[in-house]
Design a protein around this motif. Structure first.
Motif, short mmCIF file in Angstrom:
data_model
loop_
_atom_site.label_atom_id
_atom_site.label_comp_id
_atom_site.label_asym_id
_atom_site.label_seq_id
_atom_site.Cartn_x
_atom_site.Cartn_y
_atom_site.Cartn_z
N TRP A 12 85.43 87.15 39.44
CA TRP A 12 84.12 86.59 39.13
C TRP A 12 83.16 87.13 40.18
O TRP A 12 83.42 87.02 41.38
N PRO A 13 82.04 87.75 39.79
CA PRO A 13 81.18 88.43 40.78
C PRO A 13 80.26 87.48 41.54
O PRO A 13 79.13 87.84 41.88
N TYR A 14 80.74 86.27 41.80
CA TYR A 14 79.99 85.28 42.59
C TYR A 14 80.99 84.53 43.46
O TYR A 14 82.21 84.55 43.23
N LEU A 15 80.45 83.83 44.45
CA LEU A 15 81.27 83.00 45.31
C LEU A 15 80.41 81.82 45.76
O LEU A 15 79.24 82.00 46.10
N VAL A 16 80.98 80.61 45.74
CA VAL A 16 80.26 79.43 46.20
C VAL A 16 80.73 79.11 47.62
O VAL A 16 81.90 78.84 47.84
N ARG A 17 79.79 79.19 48.56
CA ARG A 17 80.08 78.88 49.97
C ARG A 17 79.58 77.47 50.26
O ARG A 17 78.39 77.18 50.10
N MET A 18 80.50 76.62 50.69
CA MET A 18 80.15 75.22 50.91
C MET A 18 79.77 74.98 52.37
O MET A 18 80.29 75.62 53.29
N THR A 19 78.87 74.05 52.55
CA THR A 19 78.44 73.66 53.88
C THR A 19 79.63 73.11 54.67
O THR A 19 80.45 72.39 54.10
N PRO A 20 79.78 73.48 55.94
CA PRO A 20 80.88 72.92 56.74
C PRO A 20 80.94 71.39 56.61
O PRO A 20 79.92 70.71 56.67
N GLY A 21 82.14 70.88 56.41
CA GLY A 21 82.33 69.45 56.18
C GLY A 21 82.43 69.09 54.72
O GLY A 21 82.80 67.96 54.38
N ILE A 22 82.10 70.04 53.82
CA ILE A 22 82.19 69.82 52.38
C ILE A 22 83.31 70.70 51.81
O ILE A 22 83.47 71.84 52.21
N GLY A 23 84.06 70.13 50.89
CA GLY A 23 85.05 70.94 50.19
C GLY A 23 86.48 70.50 50.39
O GLY A 23 87.33 70.76 49.55
N ALA A 24 86.79 69.85 51.51
CA ALA A 24 88.15 69.37 51.77
C ALA A 24 88.22 67.87 51.51
O ALA A 24 87.26 67.14 51.80
N ALA A 57 73.67 73.77 40.47
CA ALA A 57 72.59 72.81 40.25
C ALA A 57 71.88 72.55 41.58
O ALA A 57 72.53 72.18 42.56
N PRO A 58 70.56 72.72 41.65
CA PRO A 58 69.86 72.60 42.94
C PRO A 58 69.83 71.19 43.51
O PRO A 58 69.64 71.01 44.71
N ASP A 59 70.01 70.18 42.68
CA ASP A 59 69.92 68.80 43.17
C ASP A 59 71.27 68.22 43.55
O ASP A 59 71.39 67.03 43.84
N GLY A 60 72.33 69.05 43.59
CA GLY A 60 73.65 68.56 43.92
C GLY A 60 73.79 68.19 45.39
O GLY A 60 73.18 68.80 46.26
N GLU A 61 74.61 67.19 45.64
CA GLU A 61 74.92 66.77 47.00
C GLU A 61 76.44 66.65 47.13
O GLU A 61 77.12 66.32 46.17
N GLY A 62 76.97 66.91 48.33
CA GLY A 62 78.42 66.90 48.50
C GLY A 62 79.03 68.11 47.82
O GLY A 62 78.49 69.23 47.93
N MET A 63 80.14 67.92 47.11
CA MET A 63 80.76 69.04 46.39
C MET A 63 79.73 69.67 45.45
O MET A 63 78.94 68.95 44.83
N PRO A 64 79.72 71.00 45.35
CA PRO A 64 78.74 71.66 44.49
C PRO A 64 78.78 71.12 43.06
O PRO A 64 79.85 70.89 42.50
N GLN A 96 74.59 73.36 27.07
CA GLN A 96 74.64 73.29 28.52
C GLN A 96 75.36 72.01 28.93
O GLN A 96 75.14 70.94 28.34
N ARG A 97 76.22 72.12 29.93
CA ARG A 97 76.91 70.98 30.48
C ARG A 97 76.77 70.98 32.01
O ARG A 97 76.73 72.05 32.63
N THR A 98 76.70 69.82 32.59
CA THR A 98 76.74 69.67 34.04
C THR A 98 78.17 69.33 34.43
O THR A 98 78.79 68.42 33.86
N LEU A 99 78.70 70.09 35.39
CA LEU A 99 80.09 69.91 35.83
C LEU A 99 80.09 69.30 37.23
O LEU A 99 79.49 69.87 38.15
N ARG A 100 80.77 68.17 37.37
CA ARG A 100 80.88 67.52 38.67
C ARG A 100 82.34 67.42 39.08
O ARG A 100 83.23 67.21 38.23
N PHE A 101 82.58 67.54 40.37
CA PHE A 101 83.94 67.49 40.88
C PHE A 101 84.42 66.05 40.88
O PHE A 101 83.75 65.14 41.37
N SER A 102 85.60 65.85 40.30
CA SER A 102 86.18 64.51 40.21
C SER A 102 87.69 64.62 40.41
O SER A 102 88.38 65.25 39.61
#
Length: 300
Positions: free
Chosen positions: A119-131, A225-232, A275-281
């Motif tokens: 996939w020609p993209y990569l999502v880089r998460m802010t330190p402290g997010i993702g684990a 999504a630009p308004d996301g907080e925490g996990m992308p 269009q769907r919004t996908l949230r981490f759960s």
């Protein structure tokens, strides 16, 4: 004099067209997408990739794609066994001479997927997010967690046509106190194309108004999504079309009645263009509404 002016005008027009074509050929870098939490979706570009400590012995099936700062690179490769495919991920950590390599196993040759590409993209998460739990070790906690992806494609041939379908699979790579973890978090249809049917007689051609093939197309975009907080938070946008209008892979197009000239147009399928919004759960991403059944566009 008029002929000379006309020639000069044609010449000037030709130069202008050549200039516009040359300008259009220059690739414009895609912008980095950011959300409220500081997560970033970055486009990857082909670059000279890193060398593994054991030597670059794998049979690569794609070039290295890297972030602009070259701190993250990915490629698909086959290692040893001809059927063993994997996504290779190289992470360059500040202060370290060599990158850290991660390997995401993919399907084997016994499965339907024949071709893989990053996939020609990569999502880089802010330190402290993702684990699930932030590492207690401050050095581990400062490391980026990422979402990486691979597109797996299958294809087949028909008499007078063919079809292809691909899926995008995202994996999360995150850091813990005792090392890194990799898990699969999303699989969605990515692309689909099919050209089927044929005319076998003059009568078929007349009934089909000369359009002897049905054509189906499906494409999807995954954005941040630009308004996301925490996990992308991701947005999944699709578009599905068919040609001629009104045809379907689920019924015999010759039984639907004679096509007319007004049917010879590309028609957008409203159900499978959404269009769907996908949230981490929990362990993966979930859409805000069920995905419609679109196998007509996304399966062979």
């Amino acid at each position: 004099m008029t002929r000379m002016l006309n020639r000069r005008g044609v010449y000037a027009t030709a130069l202008l067209l050549m200039s516009l074509q040359a300008t259009a050929a220059v690739a414009v870098p895609e912008p980095v997408q950011r959300d409220r939490a500081g997560n970033r979706l970055e486009p990857l570009a082909e670059q000279t990739g890193p060398k593994d400590e054991g030597g670059d012995s794998s049979e690569a099936t794609s070039a290295w794609l890297c972030t602009a700062d070259h701190l993250w690179c990915v490629r698909t490769a086959r290692q040893g066994d001809e059927g063993a495919a994997q996504l290779e991920v190289a992470q360059q950590v500040a202060g370290e001479a060599t990158p850290r390599f991660r390997y995401v196993p993919l399907l084997t040759a016994g499965d339907e997927v024949r071709n893989y590409r990053p996939w020609p993209y990569l999502v880089r998460m802010t330190p402290g997010i993702g684990a699930p739990q932030p590492p207690r070790d401050p050095q581990q906690a400062a490391l980026e967690n990422v979402l990486v992806g691979v597109v797996g494609e299958t294809n087949t041939m028909y008499s007078g046509g063919g079809a292809s379908a691909s899926q995008l699979s995202l994996s999360r790579i995150y850091h813990e106190d005792d090392g890194i973890q990799i898990d699969s978090v999303l699989t969605v249809p990515s692309d689909g194309n099919a050209m089927i049917r044929a005319c076998f007689s003059e009568k078929d051609m007349q009934q089909r108004a000369g359009a002897c093939h049905d054509e189906y197309s499906f494409s999807a975009d995954l954005t941040l999504a630009p308004d996301g907080e925490g996990m992308p938070v991701l947005r999944y946008t699709t578009r599905a079309t068919r040609y001629p209008a009104g045809v379907s892979r689920e019924r015999d197009s010759l039984a639907m009645g004679r096509l007319t000239r007004k049917d010879l147009r590309t028609e957008t399928d409203r159900t499978c263009s959404f269009q769907r919004t996908l949230r981490f759960s929990g362990q993966g991403y979930q859409p805000d509404a069920p995905l419609p059944q679109c196998s007509e566009f996304t399966e062979l």
